[in-house]
Enzyme design. Structure first.
Site, PDB file in Angstrom:
ATOM      1  N   HIS A 159       0.948  -1.268  -0.057  1.00 45.55           N
ATOM      2  CA  HIS A 159      -0.069   0.056   0.082  1.00 45.55           C
ATOM      3  C   HIS A 159       0.780   1.135   0.063  1.00 45.55           C
ATOM      4  O   HIS A 159       0.307   2.379  -0.128  1.00 45.55           O
ATOM      5  CB  HIS A 159      -0.811  -0.042   1.156  1.00 45.55           C
ATOM      6  CG  HIS A 159      -2.092  -0.981   1.126  1.00 45.55           C
ATOM      7  ND1 HIS A 159      -3.312  -0.622   0.832  1.00 45.55           N
ATOM      8  CD2 HIS A 159      -2.141  -2.247   1.287  1.00 45.55           C
ATOM      9  CE1 HIS A 159      -4.172  -1.565   0.821  1.00 45.55           C
ATOM     10  NE2 HIS A 159      -3.367  -2.839   0.918  1.00 45.55           N
ATOM     11  N   ASP A 367       3.997   9.338  -0.756  1.00 41.78           N
ATOM     12  CA  ASP A 367       2.862   8.667  -0.640  1.00 41.78           C
ATOM     13  C   ASP A 367       2.554   7.553  -1.511  1.00 41.78           C
ATOM     14  O   ASP A 367       2.796   7.887  -2.728  1.00 41.78           O
ATOM     15  CB  ASP A 367       1.700   9.689  -0.094  1.00 41.78           C
ATOM     16  CG  ASP A 367       0.657   9.190   0.609  1.00 41.78           C
ATOM     17  OD1 ASP A 367       0.708   8.020   1.032  1.00 41.78           O
ATOM     18  OD2 ASP A 367       0.051  10.024   1.445  1.00 41.78           O
TER      19      ASP A 367
HETATM   20  C1  G6P Z   1      -0.859   3.151   6.056  1.00 42.74           C
HETATM   21  C2  G6P Z   1      -0.491   1.661   5.938  1.00 42.74           C
HETATM   22  C3  G6P Z   1      -1.519   0.882   6.602  1.00 42.74           C
HETATM   23  C4  G6P Z   1      -1.709   1.414   8.221  1.00 42.74           C
HETATM   24  C5  G6P Z   1      -2.067   2.574   8.313  1.00 42.74           C
HETATM   25  C6  G6P Z   1      -2.202   3.212   9.739  1.00 42.74           C
HETATM   26  O1  G6P Z   1      -1.918   3.655   5.401  1.00 42.74           O
HETATM   27  O2  G6P Z   1      -0.316   1.491   4.448  1.00 42.74           O
HETATM   28  O3  G6P Z   1      -1.094  -0.560   6.419  1.00 42.74           O
HETATM   29  O4  G6P Z   1      -2.753   0.319   8.557  1.00 42.74           O
HETATM   30  O5  G6P Z   1      -0.980   3.400   7.432  1.00 42.74           O
HETATM   31  O6  G6P Z   1      -1.188   2.932  10.206  1.00 42.74           O
HETATM   32  P1  G6P Z   1      -1.271   2.026  11.631  1.00 42.74           P
HETATM   33  O7  G6P Z   1       0.329   1.713  12.129  1.00 42.74           O
HETATM   34  O8  G6P Z   1      -1.938   2.792  12.570  1.00 42.74           O
HETATM   35  O9  G6P Z   1      -1.842   0.827  11.179  1.00 42.74           O
END
Ligand code: G6P
Length: 469
Positions: A159, A367
């Site tokens: 992602h 990003d």
């Molecule tokens: C990004 C990553 C996700 C993640 C999100 C939030 O979008 O690609 O995999 O879940 O950030 O971060 P966190 O550490 O809170 O899951």
């Protein structure tokens, strides 16, 4: 014959909120439709820490999906999540070599959790299941599953950005990660540029050949690496924006603005998002355009994130200092230039706030895609749309070429784009907005999930053996 099931694996698992009020995250929305087509399991971390976690997941059945939740030890959380995933890999993937803190212990913890997950999955997965793994926390998962004898088709979607080989190569252990990624049948990236970066790294490290445009050939195994730009639920977001006018927060914001124009930014508190840099660009705009003081308000909505990771705590201090300095030096009684809120709002509220805003500022330093850019566009009023100012370093800039594209490192350029956006005439705003809407409709979230899964399930020709490279 039984139909194949879809087994999704991600670090975070979005179990539907029992009150029905919670807002579904991007991945949950994306998978909702995929789970209509396949019977499904969604496996991952429960978000909880336990002193002695079970080696079997806790199962929760809801809306056709079985959620399989694993607890972690606090050491796992520290080494796997805070440590290797978020302190070593995340900065490298975002081209921030100087911020990356590698530790052997963290890396060992990262591999350990991947192995634990693979072992639990091996007990659940049937031979015909399609397995779809998400994001950088779980790069070695397929290799661990193959080591346990699983020959299923396994796909991976990354992602976040995939950096140039020269950048990734600075990370200790990156060669092993590259080797592990070839255990997937299909690897999806946000952009063709990211896919090209990974293919080049594989070719450089292992002397792999590129068979067709997107297939990397390592002799006994072939991995397809391809761009699948993730989308949003365009219709759902449009409708939420249309209906949002009655929401208390949206009403209060509109009333508080009066005749002022609203500029909006919505980002997790993360250094990749360029929040202090953006605040300074807004400051530059106000200094260069004194007639605009008191006539615009910049609202920055920033839920806190990963606060146990030291670089995030430092960022929080920097943002607060920058904010205080700008509001102190340029504010006036009755006018605060930047409103900064750390709350998490439901999508319906965000949609309404985006619709109120004349300018959407999406200026990350890097990003993968940035779905806020797409949400800002989808939320606009077609008769009088706002203008998107978008960083050239967001994956979304490859598709949303009708945004005002900026270099987020240049605050003068961003300040100028804010000015151009505020002064843009309605005809030009409509033309640009319509083209952006077409782009986000063409590759919406259903297209994304369906295209990836079609390629993964049709990938039978890609030979899979258990031999290690
Ligand atoms: C990004 C990553 C996700 C993640 C999100 C939030 O979008 O690609 O995999 O879940 O950030 O971060 P966190 O550490 O809170 O899951």
């Amino acid at each position: 014959m039984e139909l194949s099931r879809l087994v999704v694996v991600s670090n975070r698992v979005a179990v539907p909120d029992p009150t029905g009020k919670g807002s579904a995250g991007g991945l949950a929305v994306a998978l909702r439709e995929a789970f209509q087509a396949y019977q499904g399991i969604w496996f991952g971390w429960s978000g909880k820490v336990a002193a002695h976690p079970s080696s079997q997941p806790k199962l929760v059945d809801k809306e056709r999906v079985q959620y399989a939740l694993m607890d972690l030890t606090s050491l796992d959380r520290q080494e796997y999540y805070n440590g290797f995933a978020n302190r070593a890999l995340w900065p490298i993937m975002h081209y921030r070599i100087g911020l990356s803190e590698f530790s052997r212990a963290d890396y060992a913890g990262y591999l350990r959790v991947n192995r634990t997950f693979a072992t639990a999955l091996a007990q659940m997965v049937r031979p015909d299941d399609l397995v779809w793994v998400h994001d950088y926390h779980l790069i070695p998962l397929a290799a661990e599953m193959r080591a346990l004898g699983l020959t299923n088709r396994i796909g991976y979607f990354h992602h976040i950005p995939w950096p140039a080989p020269e950048v990734l190569g600075t990370l200790p252990g990156s060669r092993e990660l590259l080797r592990a990624i070839t255990d997937y049948d299909l690897v999806g990236m946000q952009t063709d540029r990211d896919a090209d970066n990974l293919r080049r790294a594989l070719m450089q490290e292992f002397g792999a050949a590129q068979r067709k445009a997107d297939i990397v050939d390592l002799g006994e195994r072939q991995t397809r690496v391809k761009g699948y730009p993730i989308g949003i639920d365009v219709r759902g977001f449009e409708q939420a924006a249309q209906r949002s006018g009655n929401h208390r927060i949206v009403r209060q914001t509109a009333a508080g603005l009066g005749s002022r124009q609203l500029i909006i930014g919505v980002d997790r508190l993360d250094y990749s998002k360029g929040i202090p840099e953006r605040m300074e660009a807004f400051e530059r705009f106000l200094i260069g355009n004194p007639d605009q003081r008191g006539r615009v308000t910049y609202l920055q909505i920033t839920p806190t994130s990963r606060s146990e990771v030291p670089e995030y705590a430092t960022l929080s201090r920097v943002v607060n200092e920058t904010l205080g300095r700008i509001n102190g030096s340029l504010g006036e009684p009755g006018w605060v230039p930047i409103h900064y809120v750390n709350s998490t709002y439901p999508r319906s509220v965000l949609a309404g706030l985006h619709r109120l805003a004349k300018v959407g500022l999406v200026t990350p330093m890097r990003d993968g895609m940035n779905l806020v850019a797409k949400e800002y566009v989808a939320a606009q009023n077609p008769e009088d749309p706002g203008v998107l100012v978008l960083s050239k370093f967001a994956g979304a800039a490859q598709q949303l070429t009708d945004a005002l594209i900026v270099n987020p490192n240049d605050k003068f350029e961003v300040a100028e784009a804010i000015r151009d956006a505020l002064y843009m005439d309605r005809t030009e705003r409509i033309t640009r907005w319509e083209r952006m809407m077409n782009a986000i409709r063409e590759t919406d979230v259903s297209w994304w999930a369906a295209t990836f899964l079609r390629d993964l399930s049709g990938n039978k020709s890609l030979g899979r053996t258990r031999t290690q490279v």
